[in-house]
Scaffold this active site. Structure first.
Site, PDB file in Angstrom:
ATOM      1  N   CYS A 123      -2.238   8.840   2.579  1.00  6.30           N
ATOM      2  CA  CYS A 123      -1.905   8.403   1.216  1.00  6.30           C
ATOM      3  C   CYS A 123      -3.080   8.695   0.307  1.00  6.30           C
ATOM      4  O   CYS A 123      -2.931   8.713  -0.912  1.00  6.30           O
ATOM      5  CB  CYS A 123      -1.444   6.960   1.169  1.00  6.30           C
ATOM      6  SG  CYS A 123      -2.506   5.878   2.038  1.00  6.30           S
ATOM      7  N   GLU A 140       0.884  -1.165   0.000  1.00  2.00           N
ATOM      8  CA  GLU A 140       0.000   0.000   0.000  1.00  2.00           C
ATOM      9  C   GLU A 140       0.920   1.212   0.000  1.00  2.00           C
ATOM     10  O   GLU A 140       1.366   1.676   1.045  1.00  2.00           O
ATOM     11  CB  GLU A 140      -0.884  -0.071   1.255  1.00  2.00           C
ATOM     12  CG  GLU A 140      -2.265   0.432   0.997  1.00  2.00           C
ATOM     13  CD  GLU A 140      -2.374   1.884   1.365  1.00  2.00           C
ATOM     14  OE1 GLU A 140      -2.115   2.712   0.471  1.00  2.00           O
ATOM     15  OE2 GLU A 140      -2.691   2.169   2.516  1.00  2.00           O
TER      16      GLU A 140
HETATM   17  C1  UN1 Z   1      -3.464   5.895   4.609  1.00  2.00           C
HETATM   18  O1  UN1 Z   1      -3.348   7.098   4.410  1.00  2.00           O
HETATM   19  O2  UN1 Z   1      -2.458   5.145   4.667  1.00  2.00           O
HETATM   20  O3  UN1 Z   1      -9.220   6.505   3.297  1.00  2.00           O
HETATM   21  C2  UN1 Z   1      -4.756   5.234   4.891  1.00  2.00           C
HETATM   22  C3  UN1 Z   1      -8.625   7.099   4.200  1.00  2.00           C
HETATM   23  C4  UN1 Z   1      -8.385   6.336   5.475  1.00  2.00           C
HETATM   24  C5  UN1 Z   1      -7.159   5.486   5.367  1.00  2.00           C
HETATM   25  C6  UN1 Z   1      -5.950   6.146   4.812  1.00  2.00           C
HETATM   26  N1  UN1 Z   1      -9.517   5.504   5.748  1.00  2.00           N
HETATM   27  O4  UN1 Z   1      -8.242   8.252   4.114  1.00  2.00           O
END
Ligand code: UN1
Length: 516
Positions: free
Chosen positions: A303, A269
């Site tokens: 992310c 990820e």
């Molecule tokens: C991340 O930034 O690694 O969708 C995960 C989202 C959160 C998860 C982000 N539920 O922004």
């Protein structure tokens, strides 16, 4: 401990979560141990030292792996719904500790308290989800081509699952992986980010209570607060069946190569470069809220953060002006104070990267609508607070093609939807994407095979804040992995096809004759 820390009740929070001034960083479910160097965790909120953690050394690593291997042999014998019961109890404990854990996330990582609590809620949600899935680890049955034969698929646990997480979701990403891994019958070893070790110790403490209350052996849930050398060891170790890695594309590429070398499995990820297309038919009020939260939430360190807005030429100036106005109203400061919208970046290295990106952007021709700046003075003593900024750019700029973990939002103009989709897809990453439109044709085109190439594509919702029920992850340089909902549990198991002959003869498949 400073006065400031006391003001927000952090001292009590740390005590409730079992965090001491000096902690040991390795646990397999029971007493902590550690033989590595000392890691100090400073808060980006006020720059204060929160606590120290003695990290895991090589000998600790070996002990953790051996304990996990032993535990797996026992844990896989427990029926899946019974393993689900353990996860249900973790969810209950998380409800009990939600306020404290959310506050620690906010204080150690720097995201707003609301977002810290939201992160713990994601943990609770994945536990609930995993409990249900623990009764649904199903495979297909097929009709055999041979008479008196039965064919079916079943799923078995993998063994040890290594979980390497990033600082930006210091607790939730562990729970997405671990809750599913456990119901599938695996045992887990967590190597958290060195930037948020206390969040990891707090989670392990909570899980240790569950393990103890259920008289479970050590090794089902382990944590190692450790440096990248131990991380590399985990990645290279044949005994780790699956490595789930969350982090940068740069490191992810190395992890994926190392794991593939030994034919291990990985879930990656990695970076995102997420865009919202704001169409001529968009609800502009909604688009502004979605874009601002997407870009400045978690100070641009998700992310899934919104990095690019691809705006139709007919509404471009309106959106630009309204964004500039909204940014003018943003309150930046201590994330534990709920009147602030934006907290600090994780550390001063992140601040340097933010400054570098702005400099690079300017050199390439970016025109700043809202200027960026490192904030100084009262309340900003940690040196980690920056002003979210907005720049008009071309999608082809090198800096725009790159994921900068900071609140820098790029504006790009388009005239046809086909062009907007092409711009949205024209980056190396493929995590999240969105379109703001009230036009059904546009929405469906965006979602079609000719539309977004990302793992997540939303309509009239921003790019961040995915629910745990869907599979989470992305394509291209985001790594192709999926975590949390849907049928993601299959990543944590090995598939086996079984054919059973219940006749007295042995016919061969494909009609092959072989008589003796
Ligand atoms: C991340 O930034 O690694 O969708 C995960 C989202 C959160 C998860 C982000 N539920 O922004």
């Amino acid at each position: 401990m400073s006065k400031k820390v006391k003001d927000f009740g952090i001292e009590k929070t740390l005590k409730n979560l079992g965090i001491k001034d000096e902690n040991k960083g390795t646990s397999t479910g029971g007493k902590y141990f550690a033989s590595g160097k000392i890691l100090e965790s400073y808060s980006p909120v006020d720059g204060n030292l929160i606590a120290k953690v003695k990290t895991s050394g090589i000998s600790d690593y070996d002990k953790v792996i051996e304990t996990a291997e032993k535990a797996f042999k026992e844990f896989r014998l427990i029926p899946a719904p019974k393993r689900g019961e353990i996860v249900r109890q973790l969810g209950q404990k998380l409800r009990q500790y939600k306020d404290d854990l959310g506050k620690l996330v906010s204080y150690e990582m720097g995201k707003s308290l609301q977002e810290g609590l939201g992160e713990v809620q994601e943990m609770i949600d994945i536990c609930d989800f995993a409990v249900g899935v623990s009764r649904q680890l199903h495979g297909y049955t097929m009709h055999s081509e041979r008479p008196g034969h039965r064919m079916y698929e079943q799923y078995h646990p993998l063994g040890i699952v290594g979980i390497i997480t990033a600082f930006n979701f210091p607790v939730a990403v562990w729970s997405w992986n671990t809750a599913l891994a456990w119901i599938c019958g695996n045992v887990t070893i967590w190597k958290p980010s060195e930037k948020t070790p206390l969040c990891a110790v707090a989670c392990q403490n909570i899980m240790n209570e569950v393990l103890k209350e259920n008289n479970l052996p050590e090794g089902i849930s382990s944590v190692m607060v450790a440096d990248h050398e131990i991380g590399q060891r985990l990645v290279d170790d044949k005994r780790i069946a699956l490595v789930s890695f969350t982090g940068s594309t740069r490191v992810g590429r190395m992890v994926s190569t190392s794991v593939a070398q030994r034919f291990g499995k990985s879930i990656l990820e990695l970076g995102g470069n997420n865009a919202i297309i704001i169409s001529k038919d968009a609800d502009i009020d909604m688009s502004i809220i979605g874009a601002v939260f997407g870009a400045v939430g978690t100070a641009g360190q998700r992310c899934t953060s919104t990095r690019r807005l691809i705006i139709h030429e007919s509404v471009y100036d309106e959106v630009k002006n309204r964004l500039a106005k909204a940014y003018g109203q943003l309150k930046i400061g201590n994330p534990l104070d709920e009147s602030n919208h934006v907290g600090p970046l994780i550390d001063t290295d992140a601040v340097n990267m933010y400054q570098e990106a702005i400099k690079k952007g300017k050199k390439e021709g970016a025109k700043f609508v809202v200027e960026g700046e490192v904030l100084k003075g009262k309340g900003y003593e940690s040196g980690c607070y920056v002003k979210p900024c907005i720049a008009e750019v071309q999608n082809s700029y090198e800096i725009v093609q790159h994921e900068t973990f900071a609140p820098i939002l790029y504006l790009i103009k388009y005239s046809t939807l086909e062009e907007a989709v092409a711009i949205q897809n024209d980056v190396p990453q493929g995590l999240s994407s969105a379109i703001m439109t009230q036009n059904l044709r546009e929405a469906e085109l965006f979602l079609s095979h000719a539309g977004s190439d990302c793992g997540i594509a939303n309509v009239n919702i921003g790019t961040s804040g995915a629910e745990i029920g869907g599979a989470f992850g992305g394509e291209k340089e985001t790594g192709g992995g999926r975590e949390s909902g849907s049928d993601v549990w299959k990543y944590y198991m090995r598939r086996q096809t079984n054919t059973i002959n219940y006749t007295a003869s042995l016919p061969l498949a494909q009609g092959i004759k072989f008589d003796l």
